[in-house]
Write a protein that holds these residues in place. Structure first.
Motif, PDB file in Angstrom:
ATOM      1  N   GLU A  50       0.916  -1.140   0.063  1.00 45.28           N
ATOM      2  CA  GLU A  50      -0.066  -0.069   0.077  1.00 45.28           C
ATOM      3  C   GLU A  50       0.920   1.312  -0.115  1.00 45.28           C
ATOM      4  OE1 GLU A  50      -0.209  -2.335   2.304  1.00 45.28           O
ATOM      5  OE2 GLU A  50      -2.159  -3.407   2.318  1.00 45.28           O
ATOM      6  N   GLY A  51       2.051   1.263   0.805  1.00 43.44           N
ATOM      7  CA  GLY A  51       2.895   2.384   0.977  1.00 43.44           C
ATOM      8  C   GLY A  51       3.541   2.536  -0.373  1.00 43.44           C
ATOM      9  N   ILE A  52       4.109   1.311  -0.997  1.00 39.34           N
ATOM     10  CA  ILE A  52       4.906   1.503  -2.168  1.00 39.34           C
ATOM     11  C   ILE A  52       4.138   2.231  -3.174  1.00 39.34           C
ATOM     12  CG2 ILE A  52       6.024   0.142  -4.076  1.00 39.34           C
ATOM     13  CD1 ILE A  52       6.627  -1.764  -1.659  1.00 39.34           C
ATOM     14  N   GLU A  53       2.916   1.882  -3.547  1.00 37.94           N
ATOM     15  CA  GLU A  53       1.906   2.463  -4.470  1.00 37.94           C
ATOM     16  C   GLU A  53       1.641   4.105  -4.263  1.00 37.94           C
ATOM     17  OE1 GLU A  53      -0.038   3.173  -7.764  1.00 37.94           O
ATOM     18  OE2 GLU A  53       1.255   1.482  -7.664  1.00 37.94           O
ATOM     19  N   ALA A  54       1.325   4.122  -2.811  1.00 35.42           N
ATOM     20  CA  ALA A  54       1.131   5.618  -2.336  1.00 35.42           C
ATOM     21  C   ALA A  54       2.177   6.484  -2.499  1.00 35.42           C
ATOM     22  CB  ALA A  54       0.685   5.435  -1.080  1.00 35.42           C
ATOM     23  N   LEU A  55       3.581   5.948  -2.432  1.00 35.57           N
ATOM     24  CA  LEU A  55       4.794   7.007  -2.483  1.00 35.57           C
ATOM     25  C   LEU A  55       4.903   7.398  -3.902  1.00 35.57           C
ATOM     26  CD1 LEU A  55       7.344   4.880  -0.621  1.00 35.57           C
ATOM     27  CD2 LEU A  55       6.539   7.272  -0.229  1.00 35.57           C
ATOM     28  N   PHE A  56       4.535   6.375  -5.131  1.00 33.71           N
ATOM     29  CA  PHE A  56       4.646   7.072  -6.412  1.00 33.71           C
ATOM     30  C   PHE A  56       3.681   7.866  -6.738  1.00 33.71           C
ATOM     31  CE2 PHE A  56       4.454   6.558 -10.963  1.00 33.71           C
ATOM     32  CZ  PHE A  56       5.805   7.122 -11.373  1.00 33.71           C
ATOM     33  N   VAL A  57       2.456   7.567  -6.408  1.00 29.97           N
ATOM     34  CA  VAL A  57       1.095   8.603  -6.947  1.00 29.97           C
ATOM     35  C   VAL A  57       1.553   9.852  -6.039  1.00 29.97           C
ATOM     36  CG1 VAL A  57      -1.181   8.939  -6.319  1.00 29.97           C
ATOM     37  CG2 VAL A  57      -0.360   6.668  -6.911  1.00 29.97           C
ATOM     38  N   TRP A  58       2.106   9.856  -4.694  1.00 29.58           N
ATOM     39  CA  TRP A  58       2.262  11.149  -3.983  1.00 29.58           C
ATOM     40  C   TRP A  58       3.314  11.970  -4.761  1.00 29.58           C
ATOM     41  CZ3 TRP A  58       6.947  12.267  -1.381  1.00 29.58           C
ATOM     42  CH2 TRP A  58       6.810  13.529  -0.649  1.00 29.58           C
ATOM     43  N   LEU A  59       4.344  10.994  -5.102  1.00 33.24           N
ATOM     44  CA  LEU A  59       5.352  11.678  -5.988  1.00 33.24           C
ATOM     45  C   LEU A  59       4.994  12.567  -7.393  1.00 33.24           C
ATOM     46  CD1 LEU A  59       8.703  11.859  -6.154  1.00 33.24           C
ATOM     47  CD2 LEU A  59       8.401  10.084  -7.925  1.00 33.24           C
ATOM     48  N   SER A  60       4.156  11.760  -7.966  1.00 40.22           N
ATOM     49  CA  SER A  60       3.818  12.212  -9.268  1.00 40.22           C
ATOM     50  C   SER A  60       2.797  13.213  -9.082  1.00 40.22           C
ATOM     51  CB  SER A  60       2.820  11.097  -9.814  1.00 40.22           C
ATOM     52  OG  SER A  60       3.599   9.805 -10.372  1.00 40.22           O
ATOM     53  N   GLU A  61       1.972  13.272  -8.074  1.00 35.71           N
ATOM     54  CA  GLU A  61       0.975  14.460  -7.845  1.00 35.71           C
ATOM     55  C   GLU A  61       1.495  15.352  -7.216  1.00 35.71           C
ATOM     56  OE1 GLU A  61      -2.143  12.669  -5.391  1.00 35.71           O
ATOM     57  OE2 GLU A  61      -2.939  11.550  -7.433  1.00 35.71           O
ATOM     58  N   ASN A  62       2.629  15.536  -6.668  1.00 38.75           N
ATOM     59  CA  ASN A  62       3.379  16.516  -6.119  1.00 38.75           C
ATOM     60  C   ASN A  62       4.683  16.874  -6.437  1.00 38.75           C
ATOM     61  OD1 ASN A  62       1.372  17.187  -3.501  1.00 38.75           O
ATOM     62  ND2 ASN A  62       1.782  15.028  -3.572  1.00 38.75           N
ATOM     63  N   TRP A  63       5.015  16.692  -7.586  1.00 42.41           N
ATOM     64  CA  TRP A  63       6.206  16.663  -8.154  1.00 42.41           C
ATOM     65  C   TRP A  63       6.554  18.154  -8.349  1.00 42.41           C
ATOM     66  CZ3 TRP A  63      10.490  14.614  -8.561  1.00 42.41           C
ATOM     67  CH2 TRP A  63      11.642  14.847  -9.421  1.00 42.41           C
ATOM     68  N   GLU A  64       5.902  19.025  -8.751  1.00 42.44           N
ATOM     69  CA  GLU A  64       6.468  20.309  -8.822  1.00 42.44           C
ATOM     70  C   GLU A  64       6.565  21.010  -7.573  1.00 42.44           C
ATOM     71  OE1 GLU A  64       7.063  21.951 -11.800  1.00 42.44           O
ATOM     72  OE2 GLU A  64       6.544  20.280 -12.630  1.00 42.44           O
ATOM     73  N   GLN A  65       5.958  20.910  -6.424  1.00 38.18           N
ATOM     74  CA  GLN A  65       6.227  21.257  -5.200  1.00 38.18           C
ATOM     75  C   GLN A  65       7.159  20.674  -4.717  1.00 38.18           C
ATOM     76  OE1 GLN A  65       2.841  20.747  -2.448  1.00 38.18           O
ATOM     77  NE2 GLN A  65       3.717  21.935  -0.890  1.00 38.18           N
ATOM     78  N   ASN A  67       9.698  19.784  -6.235  1.00 39.19           N
ATOM     79  CA  ASN A  67      11.104  19.930  -7.206  1.00 39.19           C
ATOM     80  C   ASN A  67      11.436  21.622  -6.647  1.00 39.19           C
ATOM     81  OD1 ASN A  67      12.775  19.419  -9.025  1.00 39.19           O
ATOM     82  ND2 ASN A  67      11.696  20.295 -10.469  1.00 39.19           N
ATOM     83  N   LYS A  68      10.400  22.185  -6.091  1.00 40.36           N
ATOM     84  CA  LYS A  68      10.733  23.762  -5.563  1.00 40.36           C
ATOM     85  C   LYS A  68      11.187  23.448  -4.104  1.00 40.36           C
ATOM     86  CE  LYS A  68       7.115  25.961  -8.066  1.00 40.36           C
ATOM     87  NZ  LYS A  68       5.812  26.616  -8.175  1.00 40.36           N
ATOM     88  N   LYS A  69      10.663  22.636  -3.252  1.00 40.68           N
ATOM     89  CA  LYS A  69      11.193  22.531  -1.789  1.00 40.68           C
ATOM     90  C   LYS A  69      12.447  21.936  -1.835  1.00 40.68           C
ATOM     91  CE  LYS A  69       9.693  20.606   2.522  1.00 40.68           C
ATOM     92  NZ  LYS A  69       8.558  20.868   3.256  1.00 40.68           N
ATOM     93  N   LEU A  70      12.622  20.675  -2.814  1.00 35.36           N
ATOM     94  CA  LEU A  70      13.895  20.174  -2.558  1.00 35.36           C
ATOM     95  C   LEU A  70      14.679  20.069  -4.169  1.00 35.36           C
ATOM     96  CD1 LEU A  70      12.264  16.788  -1.226  1.00 35.36           C
ATOM     97  CD2 LEU A  70      13.508  18.855   0.015  1.00 35.36           C
ATOM     98  N   PRO A  71      15.388  21.328  -4.372  1.00 34.25           N
ATOM     99  CA  PRO A  71      16.158  21.670  -5.656  1.00 34.25           C
ATOM    100  C   PRO A  71      17.036  20.628  -6.027  1.00 34.25           C
ATOM    101  CG  PRO A  71      16.166  23.624  -3.960  1.00 34.25           C
ATOM    102  CD  PRO A  71      15.701  22.472  -3.158  1.00 34.25           C
ATOM    103  N   PRO A  72      16.760  20.157  -7.001  1.00 35.31           N
ATOM    104  CA  PRO A  72      17.681  19.066  -7.669  1.00 35.31           C
ATOM    105  C   PRO A  72      19.150  19.140  -7.214  1.00 35.31           C
ATOM    106  CG  PRO A  72      16.280  20.018  -9.496  1.00 35.31           C
ATOM    107  CD  PRO A  72      16.265  21.004  -8.247  1.00 35.31           C
ATOM    108  N   GLY A  73      19.772  20.175  -7.261  1.00 42.16           N
ATOM    109  CA  GLY A  73      21.047  20.358  -6.761  1.00 42.16           C
ATOM    110  C   GLY A  73      21.411  19.821  -5.238  1.00 42.16           C
ATOM    111  N   LEU A  74      20.181  19.508  -4.532  1.00 45.22           N
ATOM    112  CA  LEU A  74      20.353  18.864  -3.374  1.00 45.22           C
ATOM    113  C   LEU A  74      20.131  17.497  -3.491  1.00 45.22           C
ATOM    114  CD1 LEU A  74      18.499  21.513  -1.093  1.00 45.22           C
ATOM    115  CD2 LEU A  74      20.843  21.413  -1.381  1.00 45.22           C
ATOM    116  N   THR A  75      20.933  16.735  -2.641  1.00 45.55           N
ATOM    117  CA  THR A  75      20.828  15.201  -2.739  1.00 45.55           C
ATOM    118  C   THR A  75      19.354  14.625  -2.154  1.00 45.55           C
ATOM    119  OG1 THR A  75      22.103  14.822  -0.632  1.00 45.55           O
ATOM    120  CG2 THR A  75      23.334  14.809  -2.703  1.00 45.55           C
ATOM    121  N   ILE A  76      19.077  15.558  -1.535  1.00 38.43           N
ATOM    122  CA  ILE A  76      17.400  15.160  -0.835  1.00 38.43           C
ATOM    123  C   ILE A  76      16.587  14.765  -1.975  1.00 38.43           C
ATOM    124  CG2 ILE A  76      15.794  15.724   0.699  1.00 38.43           C
ATOM    125  CD1 ILE A  76      17.670  17.462   2.123  1.00 38.43           C
ATOM    126  N   LEU A  77      16.408  15.463  -2.969  1.00 37.95           N
ATOM    127  CA  LEU A  77      15.566  15.215  -4.128  1.00 37.95           C
ATOM    128  C   LEU A  77      15.782  13.772  -4.662  1.00 37.95           C
ATOM    129  CD1 LEU A  77      12.817  15.876  -5.885  1.00 37.95           C
ATOM    130  CD2 LEU A  77      14.339  16.908  -7.351  1.00 37.95           C
TER     131      LEU A  77
END
Length: 150
Positions: A50-65, A67-77
Motif C-alpha cells: 500500500e505504501g509503495i504504490e502511495a509513494l509513487f502516486v504522491w511523488l507524481s501528484e506533488n512533483w512541482e512542489q 522540485n521547488k522544496k528540494l532543488p535538484p542540486g541537493l541530494t535530498i530530491l
C-alpha cells in the motif's frame, strides 16, 4: 529526544490505512519535518504494498512542489525519488516511472533514478524466474498462511 523523534517518524510509515498513509505523506511536504528528515517517514512506507504504490502516486501528484522544496542540486530530491520508485517489482511499474520522468529534467538525480530502474528490473526478473520455486518452498514448509506481497 532526537532518537525518539526519529523512531516516531519512521513508525508513521508503517501504517497501511489509506488515510494514515495520506497524513504521513502530507507531513513530508509540511513544515513539521525538517527537509533532511523527510526520508524517515517515506522510507517506512516502502515496507508494504500500500505504501509503495502511495509513494509513487504522491511523488507524481506533488512533483512541482517537491522540485521547488528540494532543488535538484541537493541530494535530498534524489533520495526522495529513489525512495518513491525503487521498491516496485513489476515491468509495468518500471514503465510508469520511465513515462513519468520522460518529459522531466532528471538533472541532479539521474544516476539515482537509473539505479531505481535497474533495481525494479532486477526484482521483476527475479520474480519471473523464481516466484514458482519460492511458492513451492513456502508450501512445502507449511508457511502458506504467511501474508505474501508477491
Amino acid at each position: 529526544s532526537s532518537d525518539e523523534r526519529n523512531t516516531a517518524l519512521r513508525a508513521l510509515g508503517r501504517a497501511r490505512q489509506p488515510e494514515l498513509i495520506k497524513r504521513t505523506l502530507a507531513l513530508a511536504l509540511g513544515d513539521e519535518i525538517k527537509e533532511q528528515d523527510i526520508h524517515m517517514p517515506l522510507s517506512a512506507l516502502r515496507t508494504h504494498a500500500e505504501g509503495i504504490e502511495a509513494l509513487f502516486v504522491w511523488l507524481s501528484e506533488n512533483w512541482e512542489q517537491l522540485n521547488k522544496k528540494l532543488p535538484p542540486g541537493l541530494t535530498i530530491l534524489g533520495s526522495v525519488v529513489s525512495i518513491c520508485t525503487s521498491s516496485f517489482t513489476r515491468p509495468e511499474q518500471k514503465k510508469r516511472v520511465e513515462e513519468f520522468f520522460k518529459s522531466r529534467s532528471t538533472k541532479g538525480f539521474a544516476m539515482g533514478l537509473a539505479q531505481s530502474l535497474d533495481s525494479i528490473e532486477a526484482k521483476a526478473n527475479w520474480l519471473s524466474r523464481d516466484k514458482d520455486d519460492v511458492a513451492k518452498w513456502v508450501k512445502e514448509n507449511g508457511l502458506e498462511g504467511v501474508k505474501s506481497e508477491l
